[in-house]
Design a protein around this motif. Structure first.
Motif, PDB file in Angstrom:
ATOM      1  N   TYR A 195       0.813  -1.230   0.000  1.00 21.35           N
ATOM      2  CA  TYR A 195       0.000   0.000   0.000  1.00 21.35           C
ATOM      3  C   TYR A 195       0.840   1.272   0.000  1.00 21.35           C
ATOM      4  O   TYR A 195       0.337   2.344  -0.263  1.00 21.35           O
ATOM      5  CB  TYR A 195      -0.948   0.011   1.198  1.00 21.35           C
ATOM      6  CG  TYR A 195      -2.118  -0.931   1.038  1.00 21.35           C
ATOM      7  CD1 TYR A 195      -3.248  -0.543   0.327  1.00 21.35           C
ATOM      8  CD2 TYR A 195      -2.073  -2.206   1.578  1.00 21.35           C
ATOM      9  CE1 TYR A 195      -4.319  -1.413   0.178  1.00 21.35           C
ATOM     10  CE2 TYR A 195      -3.142  -3.081   1.429  1.00 21.35           C
ATOM     11  CZ  TYR A 195      -4.257  -2.677   0.728  1.00 21.35           C
ATOM     12  OH  TYR A 195      -5.307  -3.534   0.574  1.00 21.35           O
TER      13      TYR A 195
ATOM     14  N   THR B 269      -5.192  -3.224   9.747  1.00 22.04           N
ATOM     15  CA  THR B 269      -5.930  -2.324   8.868  1.00 22.04           C
ATOM     16  C   THR B 269      -4.937  -1.836   7.832  1.00 22.04           C
ATOM     17  O   THR B 269      -3.757  -1.626   8.135  1.00 22.04           O
ATOM     18  CB  THR B 269      -6.536  -1.128   9.630  1.00 22.04           C
ATOM     19  OG1 THR B 269      -5.520  -0.511  10.434  1.00 22.04           O
ATOM     20  CG2 THR B 269      -7.679  -1.564  10.533  1.00 22.04           C
TER      21      THR B 269
ATOM     22  N   GLY C 120      -4.285   0.607   4.160  1.00 20.01           N
ATOM     23  CA  GLY C 120      -4.753   1.587   3.204  1.00 20.01           C
ATOM     24  C   GLY C 120      -3.624   2.519   2.848  1.00 20.01           C
ATOM     25  O   GLY C 120      -2.486   2.326   3.317  1.00 20.01           O
TER      26      GLY C 120
ATOM     27  N   CYS D 233      -0.942   1.771   7.352  1.00 21.33           N
ATOM     28  CA  CYS D 233      -1.064   0.338   7.584  1.00 21.33           C
ATOM     29  C   CYS D 233      -0.738   0.134   9.051  1.00 21.33           C
ATOM     30  O   CYS D 233       0.240   0.670   9.561  1.00 21.33           O
ATOM     31  CB  CYS D 233      -0.088  -0.465   6.724  1.00 21.33           C
ATOM     32  SG  CYS D 233      -0.583  -0.507   4.990  1.00 21.33           S
TER      33      CYS D 233
ATOM     34  N   ALA E 215     -18.260  -5.403   9.243  1.00 21.61           N
ATOM     35  CA  ALA E 215     -16.809  -5.431   9.074  1.00 21.61           C
ATOM     36  C   ALA E 215     -16.499  -6.131   7.758  1.00 21.61           C
ATOM     37  O   ALA E 215     -17.052  -7.195   7.475  1.00 21.61           O
ATOM     38  CB  ALA E 215     -16.154  -6.174  10.231  1.00 21.61           C
ATOM     39  N   GLU E 216     -15.682  -5.489   6.937  1.00 21.78           N
ATOM     40  CA  GLU E 216     -15.191  -6.156   5.732  1.00 21.78           C
ATOM     41  C   GLU E 216     -13.903  -6.860   6.131  1.00 21.78           C
ATOM     42  O   GLU E 216     -12.995  -6.231   6.657  1.00 21.78           O
ATOM     43  CB  GLU E 216     -14.909  -5.133   4.636  1.00 21.78           C
ATOM     44  CG  GLU E 216     -16.153  -4.354   4.231  1.00 21.78           C
ATOM     45  CD  GLU E 216     -15.850  -3.255   3.211  1.00 21.78           C
ATOM     46  OE1 GLU E 216     -14.719  -3.230   2.670  1.00 21.78           O
ATOM     47  OE2 GLU E 216     -16.735  -2.436   2.975  1.00 21.78           O
TER      48      GLU E 216
ATOM     49  N   TYR F  88     -13.560 -12.253   0.168  1.00 26.67           N
ATOM     50  CA  TYR F  88     -13.617 -10.980   0.901  1.00 26.67           C
ATOM     51  C   TYR F  88     -14.993 -10.940   1.542  1.00 26.67           C
ATOM     52  O   TYR F  88     -16.011 -10.922   0.851  1.00 26.67           O
ATOM     53  CB  TYR F  88     -13.435  -9.816  -0.072  1.00 26.67           C
ATOM     54  CG  TYR F  88     -13.172  -8.494   0.585  1.00 26.67           C
ATOM     55  CD1 TYR F  88     -11.891  -8.171   1.003  1.00 26.67           C
ATOM     56  CD2 TYR F  88     -14.198  -7.568   0.763  1.00 26.67           C
ATOM     57  CE1 TYR F  88     -11.630  -6.942   1.600  1.00 26.67           C
ATOM     58  CE2 TYR F  88     -13.938  -6.341   1.368  1.00 26.67           C
ATOM     59  CZ  TYR F  88     -12.661  -6.036   1.777  1.00 26.67           C
ATOM     60  OH  TYR F  88     -12.404  -4.829   2.372  1.00 26.67           O
TER      61      TYR F  88
ATOM     62  N   GLN G 291     -11.787  -3.785   7.528  1.00 30.80           N
ATOM     63  CA  GLN G 291     -12.247  -2.417   7.329  1.00 30.80           C
ATOM     64  C   GLN G 291     -13.657  -2.320   7.892  1.00 30.80           C
ATOM     65  O   GLN G 291     -14.513  -3.158   7.592  1.00 30.80           O
ATOM     66  CB  GLN G 291     -12.224  -2.071   5.842  1.00 30.80           C
ATOM     67  CG  GLN G 291     -12.448  -0.600   5.631  1.00 30.80           C
ATOM     68  CD  GLN G 291     -12.057  -0.150   4.237  1.00 30.80           C
ATOM     69  OE1 GLN G 291     -11.532  -0.950   3.430  1.00 30.80           O
ATOM     70  NE2 GLN G 291     -12.317   1.082   3.912  1.00 30.80           N
TER      71      GLN G 291
ATOM     72  N   ARG H 169     -17.300  -0.727   8.294  1.00 27.34           N
ATOM     73  CA  ARG H 169     -18.321   0.175   7.752  1.00 27.34           C
ATOM     74  C   ARG H 169     -19.125   0.676   8.933  1.00 27.34           C
ATOM     75  O   ARG H 169     -19.589  -0.116   9.757  1.00 27.34           O
ATOM     76  CB  ARG H 169     -19.264  -0.595   6.828  1.00 27.34           C
ATOM     77  CG  ARG H 169     -18.665  -0.889   5.488  1.00 27.34           C
ATOM     78  CD  ARG H 169     -19.795  -1.358   4.593  1.00 27.34           C
ATOM     79  NE  ARG H 169     -19.281  -2.024   3.420  1.00 27.34           N
ATOM     80  CZ  ARG H 169     -20.016  -2.744   2.613  1.00 27.34           C
ATOM     81  NH1 ARG H 169     -21.317  -2.916   2.884  1.00 27.34           N
ATOM     82  NH2 ARG H 169     -19.507  -3.304   1.560  1.00 27.34           N
TER      83      ARG H 169
END
Ligand SMILES: Nc1nc2c(ncn2[C@@H]2O[C@H](COP(=O)(O)OP(=O)(O)OP(=O)(O)O)[C@@H](O)[C@H]2O)c(=O)[nH]1
Ligand SMILES: [Mg+2]
Length: 363
Positions: free
Chosen positions: A56, A284, A286, A290, A319-320, A342, A358, A360
């Protein structure tokens, strides 16, 4: 998370602290009981976080950190008084304790008992912890006696129950035994929650050996000598490990293989502490950051969300989740999605070690 290092004078506490944290605190043969506690943060190494960061390329990379405190020594036979009063508060807030025990012979380093005997010293140390706890329990029992006089009938029933339970615990400690927290009910756990009892903390022992004794299984010998002691024990050549901790990665690998040490003590101790604390890591990832996060084994997705931010727990929707292993196999998240791995998980989902998450949410 706070890990405290405790031990008898000159057992190598500060040496182990340096090995663990890479600090360079002076170690001396003059045990200084008045010394300040040493404190350092250790970043928990995690290859999964490294890999995510490569992928990332975030602005920020954040490891899980463990705070480590190196305390002044226990003086034998004095319970809490054998320990500097200004440290006792910190000691009682530790999440786990690492007991540093001396097994190295060195005539220039005095031993409080004049002889080196690791099993004996570990046993002594466990007794010291029990004695310090006993003092706390006895103080509370005394105070219950005072409150009882002024208490209402109902309150007295409660106080009596507490007293009865504390007296039971005191008996266990007096016998030099360990309280088995798995046998306590919730009510009992609540009664002693705020005491910071040392013997109820996750305990581990680090046997500090001479480098010549590498491979002689010092930890196994101590374990065999103390069949009743219920704690993980490892050994390390503290002095060398302290030097290793100060090297850069390349030098370190070379040094370790020359000595025939498979893995630095720092990593072994951290793993032991990790398991003993019952922790797992979720991640996590992104472009901003990270990050690795620690939670207790068995915690659910909402608890994980709350770790990140209380808003995420409050407004939790889903939660993803991707397992790190799936990410690694594909080398990216799209592959995980294409494979249908996923996932969307709800509040009760039990987070697994290595989950990339991740949240939501909506507040
Ligand atoms: N030979 C040898 N000496 C060691 C080892 N570990 C520690 N020492 C020596 O033992 C002495 C005490 O080590 P420290 O790490 O300061 O011990 P400590 O438990 O922190 O001591 P206090 O805090 O003063 O009670 C120092 O002189 C160290 O160099 C070891 O593995 N081998
Ligand atoms: Mg020290």
């Amino acid at each position: 998370m706070l890990l405290g290092i405790v031990g008898l004078p000159n057992s190598g506490k500060t040496t182990v602290f340096n090995a663990l944290t890479g600090a360079q605190i002076e170690t001396t043969a003059f045990s200084g009981a008045a010394a300040e506690a040493n404190v350092a943060m250790v970043k928990i190494p995690d290859p999964r976080l490294d890999r995510l960061t490569e992928h990332y390329n975030p602005k920020k990379k954040t490891h899980v950190e463990l705070k480590v405190m190196d305390f002044a020594p226990f003086q034998k036979g004095q319970g809490e008084k054998g320990f500097p009063a200004k440290h006792i508060g910190d000691l009682r807030t530790c999440d786990a304790l690492l007991l540093a025990v001396r097994a190295f012979e060195d005539e220039s380093v005095p031993h409080p008992e004049d002889t080196v005997d690791a099993a004996r010293d570990l046993e002594t140390l466990l007794l010291e912890l029990a004695m310090a706890d006993l003092e706390v329990i006895e103080r509370r029992i005394e105070r219950i006696g005072d409150s009882w006089k002024r208490a209402s009938k109902e309150e007295r029933v409660k106080l009596d129950r507490e007293k009865e339970f504390l007296e039971e615990i005191a008996k266990v400690l007096e016998a030099g035994e360990v309280i088995d927290s798995s046998k306590l009910d919730d009510d009992q756990k609540t009664m002693i929650r705020n005491f910071g009892l040392l013997t109820l903390k996750p305990l581990m022992a680090a046997i500090n050996i001479h480098e010549d004794d590498l491979g002689a299984d010092a930890a196994g010998k101590v374990r065999a000598a103390l069949p009743g002691a219920d704690l993980p024990i490892l050994d390390l050549a503290g002095k060398i490990e302290m030097e290793i901790a100060g090297l850069d990665a390349e030098e370190r690998a070379e040094f370790l293989s020359d000595l025939g040490i498979a893995e630095p003590a720092r990593d072994r101790i951290l793993r032991m502490a990790w398991e003993r604390l019952g922790l797992i890591v979720f991640l996590t990832a992104g472009e901003d950051e990270c990050r690795a996060w620690a939670i207790k084994k068995g915690d659910n997705a909402v608890t994980a969300a709350g770790k990140i931010h209380s808003d995420l727990a409050r407004g939790f929707i889903r939660a993803e989740v991707a397992a790190y292993a799936d990410f690694e196999r594909h080398g990216n998240m799209q592959g995980v999605k294409d494979e249908g791995r996923y996932r969307l998980e709800g509040k009760d989902y039990i987070v697994q070690d290595g989950d990339i998450i991740q949240i939501r949410f909506n507040v």
